[in-house]
Design a protein around this motif. Structure first.
Motif, mmCIF file in Angstrom:
data_model
loop_
_atom_site.group_PDB
_atom_site.id
_atom_site.type_symbol
_atom_site.label_atom_id
_atom_site.label_comp_id
_atom_site.label_asym_id
_atom_site.label_seq_id
_atom_site.Cartn_x
_atom_site.Cartn_y
_atom_site.Cartn_z
ATOM 1 N N LEU A 146 61.250 -59.367 54.245
ATOM 2 C CA LEU A 146 61.293 -59.134 55.677
ATOM 3 C C LEU A 146 60.010 -59.621 56.339
ATOM 4 O O LEU A 146 60.048 -60.173 57.448
ATOM 5 C CB LEU A 146 61.502 -57.646 55.942
ATOM 6 N N SER A 147 58.887 -59.432 55.663
ATOM 7 C CA SER A 147 57.629 -59.940 56.205
ATOM 8 C C SER A 147 57.705 -61.450 56.377
ATOM 9 O O SER A 147 57.028 -62.046 57.193
ATOM 10 C CB SER A 147 56.469 -59.615 55.266
ATOM 11 N N LEU A 190 60.858 -55.645 51.358
ATOM 12 C CA LEU A 190 59.734 -55.585 52.296
ATOM 13 C C LEU A 190 59.045 -56.942 52.383
ATOM 14 O O LEU A 190 58.703 -57.416 53.465
ATOM 15 C CB LEU A 190 58.722 -54.528 51.844
ATOM 16 N N TYR A 220 64.061 -47.351 57.738
ATOM 17 C CA TYR A 220 62.830 -48.058 57.343
ATOM 18 C C TYR A 220 62.989 -48.714 55.984
ATOM 19 O O TYR A 220 62.274 -49.641 55.651
ATOM 20 C CB TYR A 220 61.640 -47.095 57.331
ATOM 21 N N ARG A 221 63.913 -48.229 55.181
ATOM 22 C CA ARG A 221 64.129 -48.881 53.886
ATOM 23 C C ARG A 221 64.729 -50.260 54.074
ATOM 24 O O ARG A 221 64.600 -51.144 53.244
ATOM 25 C CB ARG A 221 65.063 -48.033 53.039
ATOM 26 N N ARG A 222 65.431 -50.413 55.184
ATOM 27 C CA ARG A 222 66.083 -51.692 55.445
ATOM 28 C C ARG A 222 65.224 -52.589 56.325
ATOM 29 O O ARG A 222 65.190 -53.798 56.149
ATOM 30 C CB ARG A 222 67.437 -51.417 56.125
ATOM 31 N N ASN A 223 64.541 -51.983 57.295
ATOM 32 C CA ASN A 223 63.787 -52.782 58.256
ATOM 33 C C ASN A 223 62.294 -52.798 57.978
ATOM 34 O O ASN A 223 61.525 -53.289 58.798
ATOM 35 C CB ASN A 223 64.008 -52.236 59.674
ATOM 36 N N GLY A 224 61.895 -52.212 56.871
ATOM 37 C CA GLY A 224 60.464 -52.035 56.644
ATOM 38 C C GLY A 224 59.762 -53.303 56.232
ATOM 39 O O GLY A 224 60.380 -54.303 55.883
ATOM 40 N N ASN A 225 58.462 -53.274 56.271
ATOM 41 C CA ASN A 225 57.651 -54.371 55.748
ATOM 42 C C ASN A 225 56.488 -53.758 54.980
ATOM 43 O O ASN A 225 56.511 -52.571 54.656
ATOM 44 C CB ASN A 225 57.175 -55.267 56.887
ATOM 45 N N MET A 226 55.494 -54.559 54.724
ATOM 46 C CA MET A 226 54.364 -54.058 53.939
ATOM 47 C C MET A 226 53.697 -52.851 54.594
ATOM 48 O O MET A 226 53.264 -51.932 53.911
ATOM 49 C CB MET A 226 53.336 -55.169 53.778
#
Lengths: 237, 237
Positions: free
Chosen positions: A175-176, A172, B77-83
């Motif tokens: 990605l941020s 996470l 979302y586990r792959r593309n997620g952020n904070m």
DNA sequence: GCTCCTTTCTGGTCATACCAGAGTTTTTCT
DNA sequence: AGAAAAACTCTGGTATGACCAGAAAGGAGC
């Protein structure tokens, strides 16, 4: 010569950019109370929806603090900012980062990279390593990928690496971080060539395959130190 | 007994929460194409603006990917997620984090803390240290602050610490991290008392005052390790 | 069978109207 | 005259409906 496609900015985008510019240039100093939304939208000849959603976005980016039914105030984005702030600043400077920001990013990457590599070596499965290998090969493929493509691949590699480590927060954060990281890789490629990036990643990958934590860690430290203060500095374009 | 104030959720909030729930519960599996916005808003009896802005927010949180003029798709979302994703998941679980998430957060904090402390000792001015001292004193003041207040103070302390180090990215990361970090501190206080948190911070501060990098680093490692797998685990409420 | 045009459908954006709370002024009662 | 209460006004928050431009699909013409 390549040309990027053009996007027509929306009124909201224009509004946000305008206020970002005014804040970043010091035109709107810290603590300033913005005029009421209705007044703003009259002066700028847009609807209140534009102003309202624009202010909401600026608040998300840490440039404003809005107290409902009282007003919106300019805040210290250096203190209240988050990743979105950084990207807004980058965008404001035309995608270019200052020397201090670059150093900071690389330092943080150094810290995260240690953890990432260490965990990946402990917990990555063979399938994970295989998937990582694909990115390495793509990075070294012929014809050589363009700098933006190469940066994207390098990012994918590192992102996959964080996923393989089994820490659910690290991806996470990474990605941020994507936009500034990728920008730096693009810069690196433009300066030293895509093959240099490929070499760095490949060497790291080799250490991973050997499950050589010490070697991988040392290698990561090496290429990041080089980029910060060594022979592969990326401060100038 | 204290009662938190109630906030009436907006239609947009309800929409976002509903879809988050459907995605997190697996009701909407990965890759699913959402119905057109017009259809959704008919079925849910809200205006399209609610649906549109809600979908935009879900996309920001990494739950959806929206292809303009094609549709919105459920993504990993586990792959593309952020904070923001993390915070949404926290909120979905009633503010409670799972064991793995807690471990991950503390591990990341460990990595960041090393860097933060190291840089702060090298670069913090006397005024910085004085400001930090105020937070420490506030944390140990009488009457003892409530767990949420204490967590906020601890966060301020650490945030100030990142600012003092001169790395411009670290504070941004830390701030993105605020919600989960604070949640963990609150939990820690509820379990071991505010004084325990105060002791940890104070001891760290002492090392800072002595500019003792080795000692500070070791202490940070100690209390984080304790929290992960030692005598001060915070997994259960 | 292929190309090109038209229609339809999608999300993106915007202007308007209404709502509720904070702050201020006015009124009213003592 | 002073204090409390009510009313008003100003603010941002939210919901609605309408219009716009691009993508996809279907049909006409070659």
């Amino acid at each position: 010569m390549e040309f990027e496609r053009l996007y027509a900015p929306s009124l909201k985008d224009l509004f946000v950019q305008q206020l970002q510019g005014m804040i970043l240039s010091g035109d709107l100093p810290l603590g300033t109370k913005l005029p009421p939304e209705r007044e703003l939208c009259q002066q700028m000849h847009v609807s209140r929806a534009v102003v309202n959603s624009g202010i909401a976005e600026l608040a998300r980016q840490g440039f404003l603090e809005v107290l409902p039914r009282q007003g919106a105030y300019v805040t210290d984005y250096r203190r209240n900012g988050n990743m979105d702030t950084l990207m807004a600043i980058m965008h404001y400077n035309g995608g270019v980062l200052g020397r201090e920001e670059i150093r900071s990013i690389l330092e943080v990457r150094w810290g995260l990279e240690q953890m990432t590599v260490s965990r990946a070596i402990d917990f990555a499965s063979d399938e994970d390593l295989e998937r990582l290998g694909q990115y390495v090969r793509a990075l070294g493929s012929n014809p050589c990928p363009s700098p933006p493509q190469a940066a994207e691949l390098a990012f994918q590699f590192h992102h996959e690496l964080t996923l393989a480590g089994g820490n659910s927060i690290l991806p996470l954060i990474y990605l941020s971080f994507k936009v500034p990281c990728t920008a730096l890789w693009i810069r690196f490629c433009r300066k030293f060539g895509v093959h240099a990036l490929h070499d760095n990643v490949q060497e790291l990958y080799r250490h991973l395959l050997n499950r050589d934590k010490e070697g991988a860690s040392r290698w990561a430290q090496k290429y990041l130190t080089e980029a910060i203060s060594g022979s592969q500095q990326i401060y100038e374009a």
